[in-house]
Design an enzyme around this catalytic site. Structure first.
Site, PDB file in Angstrom:
ATOM      1  N   HIS A  72      -6.341  -6.569  -1.064  1.00 51.60           N
ATOM      2  CA  HIS A  72      -5.188  -5.864  -0.115  1.00 51.60           C
ATOM      3  C   HIS A  72      -4.669  -4.643  -0.927  1.00 51.60           C
ATOM      4  CE1 HIS A  72      -1.948  -7.601  -2.816  1.00 51.60           C
ATOM      5  NE2 HIS A  72      -2.535  -8.700  -2.780  1.00 51.60           N
ATOM      6  N   ASP A 354      -6.188 -10.507  -5.729  1.00 54.73           N
ATOM      7  CA  ASP A 354      -6.838 -10.227  -7.080  1.00 54.73           C
ATOM      8  C   ASP A 354      -7.418 -11.395  -7.688  1.00 54.73           C
ATOM      9  OD1 ASP A 354      -4.415 -11.496  -7.407  1.00 54.73           O
ATOM     10  OD2 ASP A 354      -3.673 -10.258  -8.862  1.00 54.73           O
TER      11      ASP A 354
END
Length: 453
Positions: A72, A354
């Protein structure tokens, strides 16, 4: 490779050796970590147009499928530093405010009409774009939206305009879209798709919900994966305890905000401080003093040292192999189907975090890759050899850089081949078989229950 200028020109202008000497000795000490530079890279502020290597191949190769895994975009922190004012960042989308994008205004209008989209389960209740005048925790910012509008535009120019991956009359069956259940991942996916697709038609958008951040779907039961993750967390703790500079900084910051050191550490201050840094907002102050750039540098440097040690110690690598096998197996199965002539799902988008991208990079053996920045993208391209149509090859790209030959399964291939990519079967063999060798196993199920050698 370091380029070192040698022998500066003399005053009389004579210099028989005015050349640059190339030092190919990569065994020298790595350059010192620059936490401020690395933080800027992580922020990924949209400024100059990005150059990328996506879509590069000999002219007789045909692009047949693209699978993209994104992190994102820029978000508001997930944690707050206790007893300090939250960073004052506006999550309303304002096209006239920087950073912006030529299609931001049209994106906002289009997102407000999304009733025809098919969204799995809880996704339908999430907002399609950020809209709070003071960002909520974890909310995508305008910067985050713009990062993915740019990603989509870049990929469109290469894959749609140049390679005609999707026709103008594309159908929903040609896409596979999946996101975790956070508004920031859904909104990032929509921003990328808005500028990527030949035209953004809500009726053709079918967004699937993935409940697991490692995208393990129905194959999440893996005791040894959890074991290696716990071992990796112990390693992290041990490194932190040894770092005296870090401890002093935490004690100092805890005094400034007036809380116990342990409580400050638990509030994960780097997450919050990176938001101040990326948005150029002054670090927080109290009556006792201010958190400053030196505090930030020490914590960020430790984070970078931790990443470096993580690569060396292999515990994270073992975790990554088991964590990412279900995702990589799904990727390989889809590539094989398309290589066999199935025309559906030629473009795949996974919108994630992540903690999704990082283990995938590690499992593939791409050890030189930086920790996933905001709006990072990992791309798997499938190519068909026009001269030998049964032969298929893959290229893997990370943030536009070709990392195919950094992967553990293809790093030696280019020495023996003149093809600038990796045979698909090498990737298939890695995922179906070689990933388990280190566990002395032949299957995911068995590896999940057996320790590595």
């Amino acid at each position: 490779v370091h380029l070192i200028p040698v022998n500066p020109v003399r005053e009389d202008g004579l210099n028989p050796k005015s050349r640059k000497r190339i030092m190919p000795d990569l065994l020298t000490e790595p350059p010192a970590i620059d936490p401020v530079y690395e933080a800027h890279v992580y922020c990924n502020i949209p400024t100059i147009a990005e150059r990328s290597m996506e879509g590069h191949a000999p002219h007789y190769f045909k692009l047949v499928s693209v699978q993209v895994l994104i992190r994102h975009g820029d978000r508001y922190p997930l944690y707050a530093i206790p007893k300090t004012k939250r960073p004052d960042i506006d999550c309303m989308l304002v096209p006239s405010r920087k950073p912006s994008h030529p299609q931001l205004e049209a994106f906002i209008k289009h997102m407000s009409k999304g009733s025809a989209a098919q969204m799995d389960g809880s996704l339908s209740s999430l907002p399609r774009y950020p809209s709070h005048s003071l960002c909520e925790m974890g909310e995508l910012t305008q910067t985050g939206v713009v990062q993915h509008l740019r990603n989509g535009q870049l990929l469109r120019e290469i894959y749609i305009n140049k390679h005609k991956l999707l026709p103008s009359d594309w159908t929903g069956k040609q896409l596979y879209l999946e996101t975790t259940g956070k508004s920031r991942t859904l909104q990032s996916a929509l921003a990328l798709l808005y500028t990527f697709l030949p035209d953004f038609d809500w009726k053709k958008i079918n967004m699937r919900h993935q409940w697991s951040t490692i995208f393990c779907s129905g194959s999440c039961d893996c005791p040894m994966r959890n074991h290696y993750l716990e071992e990796e967390q112990r390693r992290q703790y041990s490194l932190r305890v040894k770092n005296n500079d870090l401890e002093k900084i935490y004690v100092d910051m805890a005094k400034i905000v007036g809380i116990p050191t342990r409580q400050l550490r638990a509030s994960n201050p780097i997450d919050s401080l990176l938001c101040y840094f990326c948005h150029n907002v002054t670090f927080p102050c109290t009556k006792t003093g201010c958190i400053d750039m030196e505090h930030f540098k020490v914590i960020k440097r430790h984070q970078l040292e931790d990443e470096r040690e993580r690569q060396e110690k292999k515990l994270y690598f073992l975790y990554a192999l088991l964590a990412t096998h279900p995702f990589l197996n799904q990727t390989v199965n889809r590539l094989q189907h398309i290589a066999e002539g199935k025309k559906e799902e030629v473009f795949v988008l996974y919108s994630a975090h992540d903690v999704t991208l990082s283990p995938v990079l590690s499992a593939l053996g791409i050890t030189e890759a930086r920790f996933p920045r905001f709006a990072a993208r990992l791309v798997f391209e499938l190519w068909q050899d026009g001269k030998r149509p049964k032969e298929h090859f893959i290229r893997i790209l990370y943030n536009g850089a070709d990392v195919t030959f950094q992967t553990s399964f293809c790093k030696d291939h280019y020495k023996r081949s003149n093809k600038p990519m990796c045979p698909l079967e090498k990737f298939v063999n890695f995922v179906k078989r070689d990933m388990f060798l280190i566990f002395n196993s032949t299957s995911y199920y068995d590896a999940c229950r057996r320790r590595a050698l």
